[in-house]
Design a protein around this motif. Sequence first.
Motif, mmCIF file in Angstrom:
data_model
loop_
_atom_site.group_PDB
_atom_site.id
_atom_site.type_symbol
_atom_site.label_atom_id
_atom_site.label_comp_id
_atom_site.label_asym_id
_atom_site.label_seq_id
_atom_site.Cartn_x
_atom_site.Cartn_y
_atom_site.Cartn_z
ATOM 1 N N UNK A 38 0.845 -1.187 0.000
ATOM 2 C CA UNK A 38 0.000 0.000 0.000
ATOM 3 C C UNK A 38 0.880 1.236 0.000
ATOM 4 N N UNK A 39 0.318 2.323 -0.459
ATOM 5 C CA UNK A 39 0.914 3.637 -0.282
ATOM 6 C C UNK A 39 -0.211 4.583 0.114
ATOM 7 N N UNK A 40 -0.003 5.313 1.179
ATOM 8 C CA UNK A 40 -1.021 6.223 1.687
ATOM 9 C C UNK A 40 -0.427 7.622 1.716
ATOM 10 N N UNK A 92 3.739 10.698 3.482
ATOM 11 C CA UNK A 92 3.599 9.451 2.733
ATOM 12 C C UNK A 92 3.915 8.296 3.674
ATOM 13 N N UNK A 93 3.065 7.277 3.665
ATOM 14 C CA UNK A 93 3.263 6.070 4.455
ATOM 15 C C UNK A 93 3.053 4.885 3.530
ATOM 16 N N UNK A 94 4.033 3.962 3.485
ATOM 17 C CA UNK A 94 3.953 2.876 2.505
ATOM 18 C C UNK A 94 4.512 1.592 3.084
ATOM 19 N N UNK A 95 4.014 0.466 2.568
ATOM 20 C CA UNK A 95 4.519 -0.843 2.951
ATOM 21 C C UNK A 95 4.357 -1.823 1.806
ATOM 22 N N UNK A 128 8.164 5.761 5.334
ATOM 23 C CA UNK A 128 7.274 6.903 5.543
ATOM 24 C C UNK A 128 8.129 8.155 5.613
ATOM 25 N N UNK A 129 7.529 9.256 5.266
ATOM 26 C CA UNK A 129 8.278 10.508 5.265
ATOM 27 C C UNK A 129 7.356 11.693 5.122
#
Length: 936
Positions: A269-271, A326-329, A341-342
């Motif tokens: 995912x990317x949020x 941005x938060x991603x996994x 994340x950043x």
Amino acid sequence: MTLTVRASLLASLSLFSFASAAAAQDVPPAQDATASTQAQDERPAGDQTIIVTGTRSSNRTVADSPVPVDVIGSDAIVHTGQTETNRILNQLVPSFNFPQPSIADGSDTLRPATLRGLSPDQTLVLVNGKRRHVASLLNINGTIGRGSSAVDLNLIPGIAISRVEVLRDGAAAQYGSDAIAGVINIQLKNSAHSGRASLTYGEYHTTLSDVAAVTGLQLGPDGQPVLGTVPTNDPRYLLANTDGERKANDGTQVTAAANLGLPLGDRGFVNVSAEYRSRDRTNRAGYDLRPNFNRPTAAFDPREVNFNRLQFRFGDPDSKDYTVFVNAGYDITPDWELYSFGSYGHRDATSAANWRQQAAAANRNYAVLAPNQAPNTANFVPLTDIGFLPLIGTDLDDYSAFVGTRGAVAGWKADFSVGRGYNSFDYQVSDTLNTSYGTASPTDFDAGGLRYAQWVANADFSNEYNIGAAKPLTVAVGFEHRRERFKIRPGQVESYAAGPLAIAPITTTAANCITTLSGRFDPATGICSFPGRAAPAGAQGFPGIPASAQTNQARHSWAAYAELDTDPVANVTTTLAGRIERYSDFGTTVNGKFAARWEFLPGYAVRGAISNGFRAPSLQQQYFTTFSTNFIGGVPVDIATLSVTAPAAVALGAKPLKPEKSVNVSLGATANPLRGLTLTADLYNIKIKDRIVLTETLGTGGTGNIATVQAQVTSLLLAAGFPQVSAARFFVNGVDTTTRGIDLVAAYNLRTGSLGKWTLTAAYNRNKTKIDKRLAAPGALAQIPNIVLFGRVEGIRFTDGQPRDKIVLSADGDFGQIGFTARTTRYGKVVSPGSEPPLAPNQTSLTAYGPDDIFLGRKWISDAELRWKPGGGTEFALGANNVFDVYPDRSPFGLRPGSTTAANSFPANQEYIPYSIFSPFGFNGRFVYARASVDF
């Protein structure tokens, strides 16, 4: 609205309100990285929410935590009507304090917040469990948090937050430096299949309490303005006609925000969250009735009659912010996940300094005077027609980036990560001048800037072992490496330098002084002075950072920790943690913590914790340096804020800073007497040794009001070879303190059928800090009798400058398409100390109150929001913060009670600066807003 009606409304709300909003939110577990937001009924009960702060166990809930943890969900964040995270937490967390100072330079733009009445830098902030970097700004003005650098929570937009976990207990043994008051862990949204967009518009509609609306000056028979006369009026002010209280409609704020979660195939995912906020300034200044123009004769300047007396700006600055998170996994294998994340944030803000009157020395053209000519009203020539208001522009850039991977290594859960955070803070001063350059002065200045960077790398491991206990033993170990760097960038020369119209006295011959230099010679001392060259130096409002302050300093640290977490027997939970950390600048520190909870009856438990902790001195506190030139008694005095390693500071006795050390003890109880009802109570005692504070300005007579101090400090500096520094201040491990308090929290999740679903909450915090010991003057300063390094004013800021107690009551409900939130917060008493010493016989007391100390009484601030959900994920809301338009107590002004002389008066600025910047809820009044949003 009458007090009776208001009290009735608050009482009605109170019947439905028990607990901190933080303790009652329904939020999905943090581990669910790809699921979309669950329906309300599918969410776990608030006390069954899995927490990730204060424990490394994978199944610890709010209910069985041995230490108090508040969980604030995204719904609570949205329903406050605020879009600044600090203001949101101030409404929801009773032990959180966020005063909103004004005319405080950089602190207007980057305002510090506190937890449990301690310093802003004694609360650790995490994002997704990783250490967040602090700001480069060091607060050195007279605000709460003076001498600290803290995390700028307002750079984290509410729309990016899934939930906030507030650990109200010392946790340095688990997380390292700064976690003395507690830990705020912000969990970012991680949905892969949903989004939200919102637009919020609001502005202040308010009537300033006890601030008169001036319609014009009173004029005498000759058409001239009239000054007040003792004992009826204060002779410092012109008499004015008034009409009720001043009203204001300002502070227009527009916030556009969006959050979008997208899948990365079927394995990740990317949020992404973005927010733009534009806020116009507010102004809560009163009318300045002092004569503004030079008065060489008995007659006033005719411009006094129609002069705009709202020249001061006192309130929120103009500000424009934009932030992206941005938060991603991504699951790179069945056993390993790559995550990242950043953020990036930018803020432009413009605040104001104090108004410079037309007749002020700052506005005098000294070039028309001979060097030996004394300034007076007859020879006054202004540089600007009516005076000027210096504006301080700040340009803030901030970014962070973390990347890591987690999986399994030899049966252990493993997490490896590395991250960098960076913050820059630049000053631009405009609409001002450097008086010492006269008509050649620029009006806009680059005043320099600050930089802070942090690298952090972590390796964390955990495993569970069945050892025959009631629950498996969780064993966690980890390592951390951190590097920090702090820089100071000087401003342009004209922003700080003394120009040709500022000449310091020198020792020379009478002939050279009088004939060659055109000065005034004192035969008794041999000093040649230049009264006609006594122009103030540096950019008015904010003198720039000088070249001599340029700094580039770094340090690093290594840490290792271990933690054990288990239920040794049924209904008993224990946590044991230890940490060792070594810093390159001050050495090694070892810390430990033990916490336990015993559920002696189903639903009833006691809990407690004991720990020691530390806070490393920040690079800003160790190396911040700046100089400013002030004229005291007509003589230019260079006042320096010195690093502890500066030779001048060492000459006075400065020593390398040691870490602050704490011992935290807490004892509490929890109860669930009814389904959906949770009650908690926690007592705490926090002893801190060697707290780092900024000394008084040594050498200006402000230390214990001893007249000889200035000369003796100056003599010490001169003897040590520093004639250019006449007064100095620096950081010291100056005080030991004890903070005691209690948190009471209750929450009731109520399902009423036709009346909908309600979360009724209430919380209470009572907190008191006591100074146990002050550092005696070190080194050469010990030669000066009665000198005080940390005086009465700063001491009262520590002990009484924040609310003694705070109550939060709220009700949040949904019935059909309608939603409603009501909240009321009571802020306890605050003391705002003035500079005037106590009256006889307590003139030298460090704890007695003085005649200019301001006592802010208890105030109730109420908020309300009404929502409508017509369908399709859309929602419309109308609301108001501070519905009843409550202000802090007005600062007294004019003659003191019973005074018969003009000398016995309150400070002149309290007539036009009506409220204390120590007010825990600010001083802007009623804010009305509307919000439209859509979930998809």
